[in-house]
Design a protein around this motif. Structure first.
Motif, short mmCIF file in Angstrom:
data_model
loop_
_atom_site.label_atom_id
_atom_site.label_comp_id
_atom_site.label_asym_id
_atom_site.label_seq_id
_atom_site.Cartn_x
_atom_site.Cartn_y
_atom_site.Cartn_z
N TYR A 128 -2.93 6.30 -3.65
CA TYR A 128 -2.47 4.65 -3.96
C TYR A 128 -3.16 3.56 -4.40
CZ TYR A 128 -1.03 0.41 -1.30
OH TYR A 128 -0.40 -0.69 -0.80
N LEU A 132 -1.27 2.47 -7.29
CA LEU A 132 -0.56 0.60 -8.04
C LEU A 132 -0.97 0.69 -9.35
CD1 LEU A 132 -2.41 -0.62 -5.14
CD2 LEU A 132 -0.38 -1.45 -5.22
N SER A 152 3.71 2.78 -5.64
CA SER A 152 2.97 3.08 -4.59
C SER A 152 3.34 2.34 -3.36
CB SER A 152 2.03 1.83 -4.78
OG SER A 152 2.56 0.21 -5.33
N TYR A 156 2.72 4.40 0.56
CA TYR A 156 2.19 3.51 1.59
C TYR A 156 3.12 3.71 2.77
CZ TYR A 156 0.42 -0.47 4.21
OH TYR A 156 0.42 -1.16 5.22
#
Length: 304
Positions: A128, A132, A152, A156
């Motif tokens: 993650y 990002l 990202s 998630y």
């Protein structure tokens, strides 16, 4: 209720599944082409021969889909990135999947990151954090919801939807993902909203939450502080909520944060806010129907 791929950070193009047959356009009627905006990169480095065809196929398709198909579309592809990756997962071992998380094709690396995180959850925060930092968006399909999304955000949400709603507050991996989301400068609005609704954060997070709410004017953080730390930030909250709502009062859409912040503003019962609340309530069916909201409007001197 858990929200599945309901992204507030972008404008999603929504097709009515029931009316898709009437929605088909001839080539000269098309205004914008939906789908990947560029040709996918085929990165064959560290790709074993036994999965090379699937990697090539996913790279060629160059988008992300969840395997959920919109109803009523007779022209739907029989081959999709999701179906190709499902075949790839059967052939590849965990080490091969891990190597694919570094693949230069974003669709391949994203699918692989999700697959490895399912098998080794402790790696989810690592993937993650890495995603990002990816500035490129990827075209995504989830049934009738389509649009360009941050990878990202997809990662998630794929982890979140596998967590039981009753475990969202205590799931240790989700706690780490949410903490990363709060402190990252690249978190999407949708993900930040999800992170803030899962739990009340300890004192060590307050400086960052204050920055998001009062310096960056993030509506979901304002809402979080108003609901959980109202007395502590009472004066700053009212001023910041007024500033934010004045900016969006004329925007013609019904947004969750806009409506909820209007309700929070009404709770201050400040007559100076009456004009703004009236403007926000005008033609707003949600604020008109809810009985609690109607009572709050009356307490602010608003009768319509």
């Amino acid at each position: 209720m858990k929200i599945f791929l309901k992204y507030a950070s972008i404008i999603l193009i929504f097709f009515s599944c029931k009316k898709e047959k009437e929605a088909y356009l001839s080539s000269d009627q098309l205004v914008e082409v939906l789908g990947p905006k560029e040709k996918g990169v085929f990165d064959s480095i560290n790709v074993p021969l036994n999965i090379k065809e699937e990697v090539k196929s996913i790279s060629s398709l160059n988008y992300f889909d969840t395997g959920v198909i919109g109803k009523g579309n007779p022209d739907i592809e029989s081959v999709s990135p999701f179906s190709e990756f499902e075949k790839l997962k059967i052939k590849a071992d965990i080490k091969e999947l891990y190597r694919l998380t570094f693949n230069k094709n974003l669709a391949v690396s994203l699918y692989s990151s999700i697959a490895v995180a399912e098998k080794i959850p402790n790696l989810a925060p690592v993937f993650y954090s890495r995603l990002l930092n990816v500035k490129q968006k990827i075209y995504s399909e989830n049934g009738c919801l389509v649009g360009d999304l941050n990878p990202s955000e997809i990662f998630y949400n794929e982890y979140l939807r596998k967590v039981d709603e009753n475990q969202e507050r205590t799931d240790l991996i989700l706690q780490k993902l949410d903490s990363i989301s709060i402190y990252s400068k690249n978190t999407t609005t949708y993900v930040l909203n999800q992170a803030l609704r899962h739990r009340i954060y300890p004192e060590s997070f307050q400086d960052r939450l204050e920055e998001l709410a009062f310096a960056e004017e993030n509506p979901y953080t304002l809402l979080y502080l108003s609901r959980n730390f109202r007395e502590r930030y009472k004066n700053r909250l009212e001023k910041s909520i007024v500033v934010y709502l004045k900016k969006v009062v004329n925007e013609q859409y019904s947004d969750y944060s806009k409506n909820k912040l209007t309700v929070e503003l009404m709770k201050f019962k400040n007559p100076d806010n009456k004009d703004l609340i009236e403007r926000l309530s005008k033609n707003n069916s949600i604020l008109r129907v809810d009985e609690e909201d109607k009572q709050l409007k009356k307490s602010n001197g608003i009768t319509n």
